[in-house]
Every structure is written in structure tokens, then in C-alpha cells.
Design an enzyme around this catalytic site. Structure first.
Site, mmCIF file in Angstrom:
data_model
loop_
_atom_site.group_PDB
_atom_site.id
_atom_site.type_symbol
_atom_site.label_atom_id
_atom_site.label_comp_id
_atom_site.label_asym_id
_atom_site.label_seq_id
_atom_site.Cartn_x
_atom_site.Cartn_y
_atom_site.Cartn_z
ATOM 1 N N THR A 178 0.810 -1.216 0.000
ATOM 2 C CA THR A 178 0.000 0.000 0.000
ATOM 3 C C THR A 178 0.842 1.263 0.000
ATOM 4 O O THR A 178 0.485 2.267 -0.624
ATOM 5 C CB THR A 178 -0.923 0.003 1.249
ATOM 6 O OG1 THR A 178 -1.870 -1.047 1.092
ATOM 7 C CG2 THR A 178 -1.649 1.317 1.422
ATOM 8 N N ASP A 228 1.542 -6.437 -4.582
ATOM 9 C CA ASP A 228 0.693 -6.493 -3.392
ATOM 10 C C ASP A 228 1.226 -7.686 -2.602
ATOM 11 O O ASP A 228 1.514 -8.738 -3.185
ATOM 12 C CB ASP A 228 -0.759 -6.752 -3.820
ATOM 13 C CG ASP A 228 -1.723 -6.669 -2.647
ATOM 14 O OD1 ASP A 228 -2.590 -5.784 -2.670
ATOM 15 O OD2 ASP A 228 -1.613 -7.496 -1.709
ATOM 16 N N SER A 229 1.363 -7.550 -1.287
ATOM 17 C CA SER A 229 2.030 -8.633 -0.548
ATOM 18 C C SER A 229 1.212 -9.916 -0.517
ATOM 19 O O SER A 229 1.732 -10.964 -0.127
ATOM 20 C CB SER A 229 2.395 -8.185 0.866
ATOM 21 O OG SER A 229 1.264 -8.124 1.683
ATOM 22 N N SER A 230 -0.049 -9.860 -0.940
ATOM 23 C CA SER A 230 -0.828 -11.108 -1.055
ATOM 24 C C SER A 230 -0.158 -12.043 -2.053
ATOM 25 O O SER A 230 -0.387 -13.253 -2.030
ATOM 26 C CB SER A 230 -2.242 -10.826 -1.552
ATOM 27 O OG SER A 230 -2.786 -9.743 -0.883
ATOM 28 N N THR A 288 1.504 -4.749 4.026
ATOM 29 C CA THR A 288 1.288 -5.160 5.423
ATOM 30 C C THR A 288 0.621 -6.530 5.548
ATOM 31 O O THR A 288 0.754 -7.188 6.578
ATOM 32 C CB THR A 288 0.424 -4.136 6.182
ATOM 33 O OG1 THR A 288 -0.849 -4.026 5.532
ATOM 34 C CG2 THR A 288 1.091 -2.784 6.239
ATOM 35 N N ASP A 289 -0.105 -6.957 4.496
ATOM 36 C CA ASP A 289 -0.913 -8.181 4.653
ATOM 37 C C ASP A 289 -0.082 -9.405 5.017
ATOM 38 O O ASP A 289 -0.463 -10.188 5.880
ATOM 39 C CB ASP A 289 -1.704 -8.475 3.364
ATOM 40 C CG ASP A 289 -2.856 -7.495 3.169
ATOM 41 O OD1 ASP A 289 -3.207 -6.800 4.142
ATOM 42 O OD2 ASP A 289 -3.398 -7.430 2.055
ATOM 43 N N GLN A 307 -5.076 -20.636 18.568
ATOM 44 C CA GLN A 307 -5.818 -19.564 17.881
ATOM 45 C C GLN A 307 -5.712 -18.245 18.644
ATOM 46 O O GLN A 307 -6.010 -17.188 18.101
ATOM 47 C CB GLN A 307 -7.305 -19.956 17.771
ATOM 48 C CG GLN A 307 -7.539 -21.104 16.833
ATOM 49 C CD GLN A 307 -8.975 -21.618 16.837
ATOM 50 O OE1 GLN A 307 -9.894 -20.911 17.235
ATOM 51 N NE2 GLN A 307 -9.154 -22.837 16.378
ATOM 52 N N CYS A 308 -5.322 -18.314 19.936
ATOM 53 C CA CYS A 308 -5.182 -17.076 20.727
ATOM 54 C C CYS A 308 -3.853 -16.416 20.388
ATOM 55 O O CYS A 308 -2.804 -17.069 20.476
ATOM 56 C CB CYS A 308 -5.163 -17.389 22.216
ATOM 57 S SG CYS A 308 -6.680 -18.080 22.822
HETATM 58 N N1 ASP Z 1 -2.810 -5.356 0.237
HETATM 59 C C1 ASP Z 1 -1.714 -4.526 0.699
HETATM 60 C C2 ASP Z 1 -0.461 -5.367 0.717
HETATM 61 O O1 ASP Z 1 -0.277 -6.146 1.612
HETATM 62 C C3 ASP Z 1 -2.024 -3.991 2.055
HETATM 63 C C4 ASP Z 1 -0.974 -3.083 2.639
HETATM 64 O O2 ASP Z 1 0.138 -2.927 2.193
HETATM 65 O O3 ASP Z 1 -1.296 -2.449 3.673
HETATM 66 O O4 ASP Z 1 0.338 -5.263 -0.174
#
Ligand code: ASP
Length: 358
Positions: free
Chosen positions: A26, A70-72, A102-103, A288-289
Site C-alpha cells: 500500500t 501487493d504482498s498477497s 502489510t498483509d 488460535q489465541c
Molecule cells: N494489500 C496490501 C499489501 O499487503 C495492504 C498493505 O500494504 O497495507 O500489499
């Protein structure tokens, strides 16, 4: 990969030099049409929006994923590529900054902490919740501070000697963070390990909690086995497992259990896990916690996991547990050795319970 020199105020022989690797995310994205989706743009877009970069008195070289992602879409091949890039230039720079979406940042930071062995230099990862071109963006602070932290030296030694994540005025251990927030600026939490630094007027490092590698030499691994699956435990799941044949099981399995490592007393589920272990698939139990730890045998509802040979994941995060399993399978031979490696701390990702679980 091509390196580009940022024009900073650094003199011809600057005290510190940093390699900044831009992978996308992002922080460098833009909306090309009103109401359209955010897409990553090249590094030039970032640079134009942070004029403060030119005021730095450090030498900054930049290289970029092409195209930025995109980090996805960032996964095991990119983790290996980043480890190689840093490994090959380890002696050329005083520190490294990775700009990342961030993902999946916590997966990348966890995995790099295993791949980069004997690290004695800072590798600081950061990203942003708002693109750099937005008025209230958090990208500017995150990038500038990450660069400052990566160039912090005391008595000619780097203060941070591990993979760390800087976000929203806090520095965390890279293999202890999870993304917990997609809307507010405080995107990460590290429930089981204190922040490594707090950033205000000064950068206050939490010296006692910084990692100090026991390894003598730096090296990097290029082996990972991503053939690992994960299963979230939920009430009544044995019905969902019916008919799920494991003729070709993965090489490692993560289960995400309840609370301190518990599972429902469902025969179908227990048989399923035992079947995997009999085929020498290591099964690692994570909670899961986000805070606290797995303690198999504390409750009757987890004792069976000890009986069938499930590995107790202690206070590992999901991101660290998953990437550690990939790393351990890729770097060890044989079921017993892999299990031993999974249970032994590598780079501060889990507390050392010693022989308790071995
Ligand atoms: N979809 C974005 C990514 O992970 C989200 C981000 O960077 O905040 O690349």
C-alpha cells in the site's frame, strides 16, 4: 537486480550505508481511476513523495521488485530471493530496510529470521496503511524511522542485530508479530514478546530484549519446503474431515487449536491427526489465541495430542510456526530431525522450554 543511489546529504564517505528493498504494498500504491482499486507503483513514485529522504546523512541504495507486488502475492520464492539479496550484499551495507505490503509482512519477517542465520546487522521491515500520496499517510514516518533504526550503531556495533518490524512508533521482533488491524495505524501486535523499541522524541531501545545470535558466522539458507498445510480447529469439525483422504499428505501440518492447545474430543479428528503422524508428517500445535501459549496436557482436552505425538508449539505465532515448519523440512532430513528442529528455538521466535517437549 539494479541498485539506484538515492540522492541524500551523505558526504562522499558517509558513516552508514543502507540497502532499501522495495517489494510493493500500500505504501507505494495509487488509485489510477476514481473509485478504482489501489495498485502498486514503482519506486520513483515513492521517492517523489518523501522529499525528506534527501535530508538523510546516510548513503541509501535502493532496489525494487519488478513489478512491485501487493504482498498477497509474496510467498516462499520471494522469501528466498530476499534472503539471497541480503546474503549476497551482507558485507556491503551496514543495514537493510525492506518496504513491504502489510498483509503478509509478518510471514516474510518470520521466514527471513530463519533463513538469515547468524545475522549481526539490522534488517528492518516496514509498510503503511495509507499510500504515500495521501495527506495523512503513515508511510513517511514508517520509512524514515525504519532507515534511522537500521543505521543506529553504538560503539561501532549495530543496535539491532535481527529481523525486526517497525510500525506506528514501535519496533517489534520480526518473528513475533501478527497483523491484527487493517483499518487503524497500529497494524501489528506482538502479544508474546515486548517491543524492541518505542519511538517518540527519541528512539528508546529495550536493550534486554534485543536478539544476540549464538552463531559465529553469517550464512543464508536457500532451502524451504512450502509443502505444509494448516487446519483451523473448530467445534464439530470431524464431520467436515469425513472423506478428506490423505493419500498424498503434505510434508508438515499445522493445527490451530483452542486456548492453551485444546481440541474437541472427536474420534474422527484424532484419527485424522494420528494417521498423519503414522505417515511421519510432523503435526505442530499452535493456538488460535494471539497471546499465551500451547501447553499440551494441561487439560484433558489436549492430553491426547501428547499421546499421539503432536508437537507442542509453545508461544509461536501462526506466521512463525508455519514458516519455521517450511524451513525445518527444507533444512533437515528425516522425521525425527525435523521434529527436533521445530521444537528448538532458532532466532528468538519462541521461548526456550528446553527438554520439556523434546
Ligand atoms: N494489500 C496490501 C499489501 O499487503 C495492504 C498493505 O500494504 O497495507 O500489499
Amino acid at each position: 537486480m539494479e541498485f539506484l543511489s538515492l540522492e541524500t546529504q551523505a558526504q562522499s564517505n558517509p558513516e552508514r550505508s543502507i540497502l532499501m528493498i522495495y517489494t510493493g504494498g500500500t505504501l507505494g500504491m495509487i488509485r489510477t481511476e476514481p473509485g478504482g482499486p489501489l495498485k502498486p507503483l514503482n519506486f520513483e513514485n515513492l521517492r517523489k513523495n518523501i522529499p525528506e529522504l534527501s535530508n538523510l546523512s546516510i548513503d541509501v541504495q535502493v532496489c525494487s521488485f519488478s513489478p512491485p507486488l501487493d504482498s498477497s502475492d509474496i510467498g516462499p520464492d520471494h522469501w528466498l530471493e530476499l534472503a539471497k539479496l541480503i546474503g549476497n550484499h551482507y558485507h556491503d551495507f551496514d543495514g537493510f530496510v525492506i518496504l513491504h505490503g502489510t498483509d503478509t509482512l509478518a510471514y516474510t519477517s518470520s521466514c527471513l529470521s530463519f533463513l538469515l542465520k547468524g545475522l549481526r546487522k539490522p534488517v528492518v521491515m516496514t509498510g503503511a496503511q495509507l499510500p504515500i500520496g495521501f495527506q495523512r499517510t503513515d508511510a513517511r514516518n514508517n520509512i524514515i524511522t525504519a532507515l534511522e533504526i537500521a543505521s543506529c550503531y553504538e560503539d561501532d556495533k549495530p543496535v539491532v542485530q535481527e529481523v525486526a518490524v517497525y510500525f506506528d512508533y514501535l519496533l517489534f521482533r520480526g518473528n513475533r508479530v501478527s497483523k491484527i488491524e487493517s483499518h487503524q495505524f497500529d497494524a501489528y501486535s506482538s502479544e508474546n514478546y515486548p517491543p524492541l523499541a518505542k519511538v517518540g522524541v527519541d528512539i528508546s531501545f529495550n536493550q534486554a530484549f534485543l536478539f544476540n545470535t549464538p552463531e559465529k558466522e553469517f550464512s543464508y539458507s536457500q532451502s524451504l519446503d512450502p509443502n505444509v498445510a494448516a487446519l483451523r480447529i473448530y467445534p464439530g469439525m470431524e464431520r467436515g474431515l469425513e472423506g478428506m483422504l490423505m493419500e498424498n499428505p503434505p510434508k508438515g501440518m499445522i493445527i490451530e487449536s483452542f486456548g492453551s492447545g485444546n481440541i474437541p474430543n472427536e474420534k474422527g479428528l484424532i484419527d485424522f491427526l494420528e494417521g498423519l503422524i503414522k505417515k511421519e508428517v510432523p503435526v505442530l500445535n499452535l493456538s488460535q489465541c494471539p497471546g499465551g501459549e500451547v501447553n499440551q496436557g494441561k487439560y484433558q482436552a489436549s492430553k491426547v495430542l501428547n499421546d499421539i505425538g503432536v508437537l507442542d508449539g509453545s508461544d509461536l505465532s501462526f506466521e512463525a510456526g508455519l514458516t519455521k515448519m517450511m524451513y525445518c523440512i527444507g533444512n533437515n532430513n528425516g522425521y525425527e530431525n525435523i521434529c527436533k528442529a521445530v521444537l528448538s528455538p532458532i532466532s528468538g521466535e519462541m521461548k526456550d522450554n528446553g527438554s520439556k517437549r523434546l
